[in-house]
Design a protein around this motif. Structure first.
Motif, PDB file in Angstrom:
ATOM      1  N   GLY A 352      37.003  65.419 -32.430  1.00 30.90           N
ATOM      2  CA  GLY A 352      37.427  66.791 -32.041  1.00 30.90           C
ATOM      3  C   GLY A 352      39.030  66.745 -31.736  1.00 30.90           C
ATOM      4  O   GLY A 352      39.929  67.629 -31.801  1.00 30.90           O
ATOM      5  N   ALA A 353      39.476  65.410 -31.188  1.00 26.55           N
ATOM      6  CA  ALA A 353      40.892  65.123 -31.205  1.00 26.55           C
ATOM      7  C   ALA A 353      41.708  65.140 -32.183  1.00 26.55           C
ATOM      8  O   ALA A 353      43.036  65.699 -32.114  1.00 26.55           O
ATOM      9  CB  ALA A 353      41.116  63.876 -30.119  1.00 26.55           C
ATOM     10  N   VAL A 354      41.504  64.586 -33.205  1.00 27.07           N
ATOM     11  CA  VAL A 354      42.300  64.432 -34.412  1.00 27.07           C
ATOM     12  C   VAL A 354      41.940  65.184 -35.518  1.00 27.07           C
ATOM     13  O   VAL A 354      42.780  65.449 -36.524  1.00 27.07           O
ATOM     14  CB  VAL A 354      42.246  62.977 -34.941  1.00 27.07           C
ATOM     15  CG1 VAL A 354      42.576  61.945 -33.800  1.00 27.07           C
ATOM     16  CG2 VAL A 354      40.999  62.498 -35.677  1.00 27.07           C
ATOM     17  N   GLY A 355      40.959  66.247 -35.670  1.00 29.33           N
ATOM     18  CA  GLY A 355      40.738  67.317 -36.517  1.00 29.33           C
ATOM     19  C   GLY A 355      40.315  66.505 -37.848  1.00 29.33           C
ATOM     20  O   GLY A 355      39.630  65.593 -37.955  1.00 29.33           O
ATOM     21  N   ASP A 356      41.251  66.600 -38.842  1.00 30.45           N
ATOM     22  CA  ASP A 356      40.746  66.243 -40.263  1.00 30.45           C
ATOM     23  C   ASP A 356      41.507  64.901 -40.678  1.00 30.45           C
ATOM     24  O   ASP A 356      41.298  64.536 -41.868  1.00 30.45           O
ATOM     25  CB  ASP A 356      41.447  67.194 -41.514  1.00 30.45           C
ATOM     26  CG  ASP A 356      40.747  68.644 -41.215  1.00 30.45           C
ATOM     27  OD1 ASP A 356      39.704  68.502 -40.982  1.00 30.45           O
ATOM     28  OD2 ASP A 356      41.137  69.629 -41.872  1.00 30.45           O
ATOM     29  N   ALA A 357      42.065  64.300 -39.612  1.00 28.33           N
ATOM     30  CA  ALA A 357      42.754  63.038 -39.908  1.00 28.33           C
ATOM     31  C   ALA A 357      41.606  61.763 -40.306  1.00 28.33           C
ATOM     32  O   ALA A 357      40.410  61.973 -39.747  1.00 28.33           O
ATOM     33  CB  ALA A 357      43.651  62.592 -38.632  1.00 28.33           C
ATOM     34  N   ARG A 358      41.873  60.820 -40.985  1.00 21.55           N
ATOM     35  CA  ARG A 358      40.930  59.840 -41.232  1.00 21.55           C
ATOM     36  C   ARG A 358      40.608  59.034 -39.976  1.00 21.55           C
ATOM     37  O   ARG A 358      41.551  58.525 -39.192  1.00 21.55           O
ATOM     38  CB  ARG A 358      41.173  58.717 -42.342  1.00 21.55           C
ATOM     39  CG  ARG A 358      41.108  59.539 -43.797  1.00 21.55           C
ATOM     40  CD  ARG A 358      41.051  58.611 -44.632  1.00 21.55           C
ATOM     41  NE  ARG A 358      41.977  57.572 -44.579  1.00 21.55           N
ATOM     42  CZ  ARG A 358      41.668  56.253 -45.242  1.00 21.55           C
ATOM     43  NH1 ARG A 358      40.620  56.134 -45.896  1.00 21.55           N
ATOM     44  NH2 ARG A 358      42.527  55.279 -44.932  1.00 21.55           N
ATOM     45  N   ILE A 359      39.277  58.587 -39.619  1.00 21.86           N
ATOM     46  CA  ILE A 359      38.871  57.426 -38.575  1.00 21.86           C
ATOM     47  C   ILE A 359      38.394  56.282 -39.288  1.00 21.86           C
ATOM     48  O   ILE A 359      37.588  56.444 -39.985  1.00 21.86           O
ATOM     49  CB  ILE A 359      38.071  58.294 -37.526  1.00 21.86           C
ATOM     50  CG1 ILE A 359      38.631  59.537 -36.921  1.00 21.86           C
ATOM     51  CG2 ILE A 359      37.476  57.414 -36.472  1.00 21.86           C
ATOM     52  CD1 ILE A 359      37.606  60.264 -35.991  1.00 21.86           C
ATOM     53  N   LEU A 360      39.154  55.245 -38.874  1.00 21.86           N
ATOM     54  CA  LEU A 360      38.549  54.075 -39.421  1.00 21.86           C
ATOM     55  C   LEU A 360      38.175  53.071 -38.291  1.00 21.86           C
ATOM     56  O   LEU A 360      38.638  53.116 -37.219  1.00 21.86           O
ATOM     57  CB  LEU A 360      39.686  53.341 -39.991  1.00 21.86           C
ATOM     58  CG  LEU A 360      40.573  53.992 -40.739  1.00 21.86           C
ATOM     59  CD1 LEU A 360      41.695  53.132 -41.651  1.00 21.86           C
ATOM     60  CD2 LEU A 360      39.706  54.606 -42.018  1.00 21.86           C
ATOM     61  N   VAL A 361      36.852  52.690 -38.031  1.00 24.52           N
ATOM     62  CA  VAL A 361      36.202  52.066 -37.102  1.00 24.52           C
ATOM     63  C   VAL A 361      36.099  50.510 -37.395  1.00 24.52           C
ATOM     64  O   VAL A 361      35.688  50.108 -38.401  1.00 24.52           O
ATOM     65  CB  VAL A 361      34.850  52.687 -36.756  1.00 24.52           C
ATOM     66  CG1 VAL A 361      34.036  51.761 -35.922  1.00 24.52           C
ATOM     67  CG2 VAL A 361      34.879  53.961 -36.133  1.00 24.52           C
ATOM     68  N   VAL A 362      36.432  49.861 -36.200  1.00 21.94           N
ATOM     69  CA  VAL A 362      36.285  48.349 -36.187  1.00 21.94           C
ATOM     70  C   VAL A 362      35.207  48.054 -35.299  1.00 21.94           C
ATOM     71  O   VAL A 362      35.434  47.976 -34.071  1.00 21.94           O
ATOM     72  CB  VAL A 362      37.598  47.600 -35.982  1.00 21.94           C
ATOM     73  CG1 VAL A 362      37.297  46.114 -36.053  1.00 21.94           C
ATOM     74  CG2 VAL A 362      38.698  48.040 -36.810  1.00 21.94           C
ATOM     75  N   PHE A 363      34.056  47.698 -35.718  1.00 19.89           N
ATOM     76  CA  PHE A 363      32.776  47.723 -34.798  1.00 19.89           C
ATOM     77  C   PHE A 363      32.451  46.304 -34.828  1.00 19.89           C
ATOM     78  O   PHE A 363      32.252  45.334 -35.669  1.00 19.89           O
ATOM     79  CB  PHE A 363      31.627  48.696 -35.266  1.00 19.89           C
ATOM     80  CG  PHE A 363      30.558  48.486 -34.697  1.00 19.89           C
ATOM     81  CD1 PHE A 363      30.741  48.723 -33.226  1.00 19.89           C
ATOM     82  CD2 PHE A 363      29.372  48.131 -34.846  1.00 19.89           C
ATOM     83  CE1 PHE A 363      29.467  48.596 -32.309  1.00 19.89           C
ATOM     84  CE2 PHE A 363      28.144  48.041 -34.082  1.00 19.89           C
ATOM     85  CZ  PHE A 363      28.394  48.378 -32.562  1.00 19.89           C
ATOM     86  N   GLN A 364      32.313  45.818 -33.537  1.00 20.92           N
ATOM     87  CA  GLN A 364      31.529  44.466 -33.263  1.00 20.92           C
ATOM     88  C   GLN A 364      30.519  44.644 -32.354  1.00 20.92           C
ATOM     89  O   GLN A 364      30.196  45.208 -31.255  1.00 20.92           O
ATOM     90  CB  GLN A 364      32.631  43.635 -32.335  1.00 20.92           C
ATOM     91  CG  GLN A 364      32.093  42.139 -32.337  1.00 20.92           C
ATOM     92  CD  GLN A 364      33.118  41.641 -31.246  1.00 20.92           C
ATOM     93  OE1 GLN A 364      33.479  42.105 -30.042  1.00 20.92           O
ATOM     94  NE2 GLN A 364      33.654  40.383 -31.485  1.00 20.92           N
ATOM     95  N   THR A 445      39.034  50.510 -32.474  1.00 20.45           N
ATOM     96  CA  THR A 445      38.224  49.226 -32.230  1.00 20.45           C
ATOM     97  C   THR A 445      37.096  49.498 -31.219  1.00 20.45           C
ATOM     98  O   THR A 445      37.427  49.951 -30.278  1.00 20.45           O
ATOM     99  CB  THR A 445      39.177  47.930 -31.739  1.00 20.45           C
ATOM    100  OG1 THR A 445      39.795  48.600 -30.711  1.00 20.45           O
ATOM    101  CG2 THR A 445      40.206  47.768 -32.919  1.00 20.45           C
ATOM    102  N   MET A 446      35.810  48.929 -31.490  1.00 20.12           N
ATOM    103  CA  MET A 446      34.844  49.545 -30.879  1.00 20.12           C
ATOM    104  C   MET A 446      33.679  48.342 -30.687  1.00 20.12           C
ATOM    105  O   MET A 446      33.352  47.619 -31.440  1.00 20.12           O
ATOM    106  CB  MET A 446      34.127  50.569 -31.540  1.00 20.12           C
ATOM    107  CG  MET A 446      32.836  51.399 -30.988  1.00 20.12           C
ATOM    108  SD  MET A 446      32.150  52.755 -31.885  1.00 20.12           S
ATOM    109  CE  MET A 446      33.209  53.914 -31.457  1.00 20.12           C
TER     110      MET A 446
END
Length: 464
Positions: A352-364, A445-446
């Motif tokens: 919702g905050a970045v719209g169409d921008a790509r979101i890359l997740v680093v999940f641990q 980072t998550m």
């Protein structure tokens, strides 16, 4: 180990003093004039901050760290039976106190708010601490994370209000007798301590039953587990129940949440009047946390319009969608989310905050037991990202479970159509992510482990 009750806290020794909950209690005791000492497995900013208050902090655990004249030893549920300082305490007949008993002792004599729930405790407790401080009520507080503004997780205030994060993970929240109990949600988690939802409900019922006679329960009207708990405790004659949420039956009704970039504007209907205020973090779930904080403060008699305005001063908690920086046109944000519900909520907030921008997740992943029970749901949550890197499981206090690895999450993510890359060497993650990122992307980072350390490393790689 059967921890005793906190009878003498003037010379306490904390085992694991650098932990989020433990360091806060140690800080308050030091500010109240106690001679505090303790140890932790490693040095940390929390340990250094305590040293600045005159606290003796040892690195590593050894019997000799425990002073013979210590009046009690404070432990959390993470401390093992064979800890040398715990064994030494038994030899010296020094009482052992669970951190929840110590916190309960600090709260006595003050008007208290205890914030519980499977998710959102730290944020909601922090919102209350900031708002009450802004209103010059000078509250005491103990939180499981550092406020972005004051940069501390605890404080001994001169006022008559104590706000505490109430941890259900080990049932320790049952030790408190709050004037106001807040329950944000009720879900199955902490699988090493709870075998079923029925056990979770029983534990929360006990917590709610400890509210002082005439006190208030503030509880979510939308989340199924909270709705079930409300039905179970409605008949407690000494308890006032205040519900909040988007449900048409909610006592404090969320009328509208309007995203505004990395902030939100929330409008509530309270006592027949509309009230609008700003929440300086993105996402509907954080707006709901603010409404829970509003309802809790009103339950203590604080005027709603004053509290709403003060809640706008909250700027976040470290690791709760905390912006770590920007490099090469890429923003890096850190998230503490480690349960599928939290992961989904934070990913939706970022979308919702970045719209169409790509979101890359680093999940641990965090804990083998949690991965065993919820690994499939974790993987499914990652479908909300454009691409993800998944690390090995962060064990924390647990020993490995045969056959349980991050591959469980990766397989579920790919089955859900997610783009996932496994990286087993943590030292390779920053370079891998920097190579994937493009200008305009957001990297998240998550996890609840040391994945938080990767944000600065990713920014460094992006800058080079």
């Amino acid at each position: 180990m059967a921890p005793g009750s906190p009878t003498a806290m003037d010379r306490p020794h904390f085992i694991g003093i650098g932990g989020a909950g433990m360091s806060g209690i140690a800080k308050i005791l030091a500010e109240r004039g106690a001679r505090v000492a303790g140890s932790d497995a490693r040095d940390s900013p929390a340990a250094e901050a305590l040293r600045g208050l005159g606290v003796t902090v040892h690195v590593g655990h050894a019997a000799g760290h425990l002073a013979d004249d210590a009046t009690c030893v404070v432990v959390s549920s993470a401390i093992r039976e064979d800890n040398p300082e715990l064994l030494r305490a038994a030899e010296l007949s020094i009482p052992v106190v669970h951190r929840s008993d110590a916190l309960a002792a600090l709260m006595r004599g003050l008007r208290s708010i205890a914030v519980a729930g499977t998710h959102g405790k730290t944020t909601t407790t922090s919102m209350l601490a900031v708002a009450l401080t802004e209103l010059a009520l000078d509250p005491a507080y103990a939180i499981g994370g550092d406020l972005a503004g004051p940069g501390t997780n605890a404080r001994h205030g001169a006022g008559d209000i104590f706000v505490a994060e109430a941890d259900e993970s080990d049932r320790s929240f049952q030790k408190y007798d709050p004037d106001v109990a807040v329950v944000l949600n009720v879900e199955l988690d902490h699988h090493a301590n709870y075998a079923s939802m029925e056990e979770i409900y029983d534990s929360f019922e006990t917590f709610v039953g400890k509210v002082v006679p005439g006190g208030t329960l503030v509880i979510n009207a939308d989340q199924p587990g909270a709705v079930e708990l409300t039905a179970r405790v409605r008949d407690l004659s000494t308890l006032k129940v205040v519900t909040y949420g988007e449900s048409g039956t909610a006592d404090v009704r969320v009328h509208k949440v309007t995203p505004r970039g990395l902030t939100s504007e929330v409008t509530v209907l309270l006592n027949g009047k509309f009230l609008t205020f700003t929440v300086s973090v993105p996402g509907r779930h954080y707006a709901h946390n603010a409404v829970a904080a509003l309802a809790a403060g009103v339950a203590l008699g604080i005027p709603a319009h004053n509290l709403a305005s003060a809640l706008g001063k909250y700027t976040g908690v470290k690791r709760r969608l905390q912006l770590k920086g920007e490099a090469a046109g890429v923003q890096v944000v850190d998230s503490y989310a480690h349960h599928p519900t939290e992961m989904t909520a934070d990913l939706e907030a970022m979308r919702g905050a970045v719209g169409d921008a790509r979101i890359l997740v680093v999940f641990q992943p965090h804990l083998f037991s949690r991965t065993q029970e919820l690994g499939t749901e974790m993987g499914q949550a990652l479908r909300l990202a454009d691409a993800s890197v998944v690390l090995d499981i962060y064990p924390a206090r647990e020993d490995p479970i045969p056959g349980i690895t991050s591959e469980l999450i990766i397989g579920a993510a790919r089955a859900a159509g997610a783009d996932v890359t496994a990286v087993h060497d943590k030292d390779q993650v920053a370079g891998t992510v920097a190579g994937m990122a493009k200008p305009g992307d957001l990297v998240l980072t998550m996890g609840a482990g040391d994945v938080t350390d990767l944000g600065p490393q990713i920014l460094e790689h992006l800058s080079s």
